[in-house]
Design a protein around this motif. Sequence first.
Motif, mmCIF file in Angstrom:
data_model
loop_
_atom_site.group_PDB
_atom_site.id
_atom_site.type_symbol
_atom_site.label_atom_id
_atom_site.label_comp_id
_atom_site.label_asym_id
_atom_site.label_seq_id
_atom_site.Cartn_x
_atom_site.Cartn_y
_atom_site.Cartn_z
ATOM 1 N N PHE A 1 2.231 78.131 70.380
ATOM 2 C CA PHE A 1 2.168 79.142 71.430
ATOM 3 C C PHE A 1 3.169 78.959 72.575
ATOM 4 O O PHE A 1 3.251 79.822 73.440
ATOM 5 N N ILE A 2 3.890 77.853 72.598
ATOM 6 C CA ILE A 2 4.822 77.626 73.703
ATOM 7 C C ILE A 2 6.237 77.538 73.151
ATOM 8 O O ILE A 2 6.537 76.659 72.349
ATOM 9 N N PRO A 3 7.124 78.443 73.558
ATOM 10 C CA PRO A 3 8.508 78.346 73.077
ATOM 11 C C PRO A 3 9.182 77.098 73.614
ATOM 12 O O PRO A 3 8.951 76.698 74.754
ATOM 13 N N ASN A 4 9.998 76.491 72.788
ATOM 14 C CA ASN A 4 10.643 75.230 73.173
ATOM 15 C C ASN A 4 11.862 75.523 74.040
ATOM 16 O O ASN A 4 13.007 75.415 73.618
ATOM 17 N N VAL A 5 11.595 75.937 75.288
ATOM 18 C CA VAL A 5 12.657 76.200 76.254
ATOM 19 C C VAL A 5 12.229 75.635 77.595
ATOM 20 O O VAL A 5 11.058 75.341 77.825
ATOM 21 N N GLY A 6 13.190 75.508 78.500
ATOM 22 C CA GLY A 6 12.876 75.150 79.877
ATOM 23 C C GLY A 6 12.074 73.876 80.004
ATOM 24 O O GLY A 6 12.491 72.812 79.558
ATOM 25 N N PHE B 1 -3.508 78.234 78.522
ATOM 26 C CA PHE B 1 -3.907 79.519 79.093
ATOM 27 C C PHE B 1 -2.764 80.110 79.908
ATOM 28 O O PHE B 1 -2.494 81.315 79.836
ATOM 29 N N ARG B 2 -2.076 79.267 80.718
ATOM 30 C CA ARG B 2 -0.970 79.781 81.523
ATOM 31 C C ARG B 2 0.147 80.341 80.651
ATOM 32 O O ARG B 2 0.798 81.318 81.008
ATOM 33 N N TRP B 3 0.383 79.706 79.512
ATOM 34 C CA TRP B 3 1.455 80.164 78.628
ATOM 35 C C TRP B 3 1.063 81.417 77.855
ATOM 36 O O TRP B 3 1.945 82.118 77.341
ATOM 37 N N THR B 4 -0.212 81.692 77.711
ATOM 38 C CA THR B 4 -0.633 82.808 76.866
ATOM 39 C C THR B 4 -1.239 83.930 77.709
ATOM 40 O O THR B 4 -0.520 84.737 78.276
ATOM 41 N N ILE B 5 -2.554 83.977 77.830
ATOM 42 C CA ILE B 5 -3.189 85.112 78.508
ATOM 43 C C ILE B 5 -3.195 84.974 80.018
ATOM 44 O O ILE B 5 -3.541 85.918 80.726
ATOM 45 N N GLY B 6 -2.834 83.811 80.521
ATOM 46 C CA GLY B 6 -2.887 83.586 81.961
ATOM 47 C C GLY B 6 -4.211 82.968 82.374
ATOM 48 O O GLY B 6 -5.192 82.975 81.615
ATOM 49 N N ILE B 7 -4.238 82.438 83.592
ATOM 50 C CA ILE B 7 -5.443 81.783 84.082
ATOM 51 C C ILE B 7 -5.763 82.221 85.504
ATOM 52 O O ILE B 7 -6.611 81.636 86.177
ATOM 53 N N ASP B 8 -5.119 83.299 85.955
ATOM 54 C CA ASP B 8 -5.269 83.730 87.339
ATOM 55 C C ASP B 8 -6.557 84.502 87.593
ATOM 56 O O ASP B 8 -7.114 84.434 88.682
ATOM 57 N N THR B 9 -7.032 85.244 86.614
ATOM 58 C CA THR B 9 -8.236 86.033 86.835
ATOM 59 C C THR B 9 -9.477 85.157 86.753
ATOM 60 O O THR B 9 -9.469 84.079 86.140
ATOM 61 N N MET C 1 10.632 83.601 70.769
ATOM 62 C CA MET C 1 11.574 83.131 71.781
ATOM 63 C C MET C 1 11.874 81.642 71.654
ATOM 64 O O MET C 1 12.292 81.005 72.603
ATOM 65 N N HIS C 2 11.627 81.080 70.483
ATOM 66 C CA HIS C 2 11.993 79.688 70.267
ATOM 67 C C HIS C 2 13.493 79.516 70.458
ATOM 68 O O HIS C 2 14.287 80.405 70.106
ATOM 69 N N HIS C 3 13.898 78.377 71.014
ATOM 70 C CA HIS C 3 15.316 78.205 71.365
ATOM 71 C C HIS C 3 16.229 78.316 70.153
ATOM 72 O O HIS C 3 17.382 78.720 70.265
ATOM 73 N N SER C 4 15.735 77.953 68.968
ATOM 74 C CA SER C 4 16.573 78.048 67.773
ATOM 75 C C SER C 4 16.875 79.492 67.405
ATOM 76 O O SER C 4 17.802 79.768 66.642
ATOM 77 N N ARG C 5 16.078 80.422 67.951
ATOM 78 C CA ARG C 5 16.282 81.828 67.635
ATOM 79 C C ARG C 5 17.113 82.536 68.705
ATOM 80 O O ARG C 5 17.812 83.507 68.405
ATOM 81 N N PRO D 1 12.432 91.328 86.166
ATOM 82 C CA PRO D 1 11.212 91.088 86.951
ATOM 83 C C PRO D 1 10.230 90.127 86.307
ATOM 84 O O PRO D 1 9.322 89.632 86.971
ATOM 85 N N SER D 2 10.370 89.854 85.023
ATOM 86 C CA SER D 2 9.514 88.877 84.334
ATOM 87 C C SER D 2 10.391 88.004 83.456
ATOM 88 O O SER D 2 11.568 88.300 83.228
ATOM 89 N N VAL D 3 9.813 86.938 82.940
ATOM 90 C CA VAL D 3 10.567 85.954 82.167
ATOM 91 C C VAL D 3 10.410 86.246 80.675
ATOM 92 O O VAL D 3 9.292 86.161 80.150
ATOM 93 N N PRO D 4 11.481 86.599 79.972
ATOM 94 C CA PRO D 4 11.344 86.959 78.554
ATOM 95 C C PRO D 4 10.693 85.886 77.686
ATOM 96 O O PRO D 4 9.876 86.202 76.825
ATOM 97 N N TYR D 5 11.060 84.615 77.885
ATOM 98 C CA TYR D 5 10.491 83.617 76.980
ATOM 99 C C TYR D 5 8.998 83.409 77.206
ATOM 100 O O TYR D 5 8.317 82.815 76.383
ATOM 101 N N ARG D 6 8.461 83.941 78.324
ATOM 102 C CA ARG D 6 7.026 83.857 78.566
ATOM 103 C C ARG D 6 6.313 85.166 78.271
ATOM 104 O O ARG D 6 5.085 85.184 78.219
ATOM 105 N N CYS D 7 7.039 86.257 78.100
ATOM 106 C CA CYS D 7 6.402 87.580 78.074
ATOM 107 C C CYS D 7 6.813 88.428 76.884
ATOM 108 O O CYS D 7 6.655 89.656 76.931
#
Length: 682
Positions: free
Chosen positions: A103-108, A321-329, A399-403, A570-576
């Motif tokens: 679930f987490i792209p290998n970037v950043g 949760f932060r990487w996927t659906i979020g944890i703010d709500t 959004m994996h870095h290899s792609r 306005p948003s980060v592609p590798y996260r969204c």
Amino acid sequence: MRGDHPAACAARGAYIPAVDGLRAVAVLAVMLFHLRPGRLPGGYAGVDIFFVISGFVVARSLIAQPAQTLPMFLAGFYARRIVRLLPALALMLVTVTLFSILFIPNVGVMTDTRAIALGAAAGAANLVLAFTDANYFAPSADYQPFLHSWTLGVEEQFYLVCPLAIWLWLRAPDTGRRGVLLTIALLGVGSLLLCIGLRAPAPRLAFYLMPSRFWALALGTCLGMASEAGRTRVAALPRSALAMLMLFAVALLALAMLFPDPAGWVRSSVLAAASSGMLILLVTARPRLRLSQLLATAPMLWIGLRSYPLYLWHWPVFVLFRWTIGIDTALAAAAAIVLTFALAAASYAFVERPVRSLKDRAVAAPGRVIVAGIGLAMICAAAILLLFSQEGGLTLSQMHHSRIFKDLKPPGCALRSESRPVAGGTMLAWTPLCAGRSNGGRLFVVGDSHARAAGSLARRDAAARRVTAIILHREGCEFPRIARLTRDTGACRAFRRGAAALLVRDVKRGDVLLMESLRLPRLAPGYRAWRADDAGADWRQDEHEVLAALRLLSAKGVMLVFEAPKPVLPSVPYRCSDWFNRANPDCRAGLEIARNAVERQRAAILRELHALAGGLPNARIFDPLPILCPAARCGAVLGGTILFFDGDHVTDAANARLFPAFEAALAADRVTDRSTPSRTHP
């Protein structure tokens, strides 16, 4: 982060229920801080409570052991610790590695994940973190799934010295015991002074390393070694004095948790450690105190006994949760908490308690247990390496870095690459290996991480024209500093001066200097708002050395190319960009922005760039906007091609689109009259 089994401790007269209750306070504080830092801004100091408790419990458990030779004493201790800690840790590491890859792209921020996971398996995650760019209090830390394992490394390295100290203390006469105790106390004071001394010049070393964290563990160890004498003296105090001491300890803890020092973390950590030391003395001396009874209630004991798996699982759950659906709500936060408690309960019931059946074997044959533990750690590390070796096929993220960074072989010559530190930054160089006539001068690129992101463009240029391409970059250091999006630092000033001097020395007539940096404010959540006056003519006052260097280069016949600002999303592609994260609140702004909005954002910077280029012979502006944003809206994807991997850095595919226009612009300027400055291409 751990709790000895009550029956085992009671058998040797060591179990103190209220200490498990104090563990519950510590783990709940850490969890709340990691979930909602603003609600408990000093909750991170719960880790220091754990350290004090660990030193106390380990010292008492070692003191309760029968007389043994040193090898047997150490072997028994390490066998018990392996049985207690390693199975649950190994399960968490392998499971979280798998889900992180899914679930987490290998970037950043994920670039160090493999090293941190392997370090955790070897009890050295804190060492890995101390010598990377990981900052526990930086926003990026919220997205690193193994960051919390640094505390386990500190404790496991503490285990290398604590048993030997206790063994010496047990075999010393009374005066010798006082000497050992005093030595540990003095080492603890020295550790605290080291921590304070390193806080400013080397904050990561101060935070992550065992020698600079030993003071809290030393406090707990001293309490464990002197617990009988301390218990007797505290028990003899009048009730009013005990009440005052209890109120003082609770007030210290509240001060540490609710009012941390905004300039650092040491004050809250010291206050929390001191408070926990006083509370341990109180509950040890007076088990019938109201405080002791509150800490020993059934809910507190349930949490305290599971504090180790709660600590192991809560952080990776929050991160995923932060990487996927979020944890703010509120709903997402509640789901994360429920999942954390469920995983901790399962780990306790199906891993930790069954494994305790090996306790007798750890006592009878500690050598075999140690060998088995080493084998389990090696299997865990092998499983982590195997999973990471297959991440390209396992990941669910497009959004994996290899792609998105395919690094396609550029047409033309093969290249020899070089990387080395220069001027406080990094120099990347590519030199053609094929024979033949070169076409034009060399390409130099200088700037921040955006200059580094131009690497595939520079490689294409080097291969196509058979000339050397060189990039000079330092993260966060704009060159020249026009936009001033962040506070300038001495390191950036030194980099700009050093890079300017190097360019004046090495760049020759006919060479091309491309200046590429982030010059628009980032719009994604977590970045500060940009002020309208951040760009203006007064920036030249601070950049006189760089501007003088540019004038020298221009007069020398070097082609100066200023890149116009690219779009900022306005948003980060590798996260969204994936099905499992598009609903994340951080992605609600989408991955597109109107082109006219981009034009408004960059108008002030463009005016400055035109004014700058207009005063320099041989200066040009290269504008990538028409290529990256040919329509009314600018987005992360164009015609099925991913152009941006975060909100502002371009991909190799984007550079491939830009390269023909960039080369055409340079070729046109090489054969036309250069007397007209400030030409904009394309």
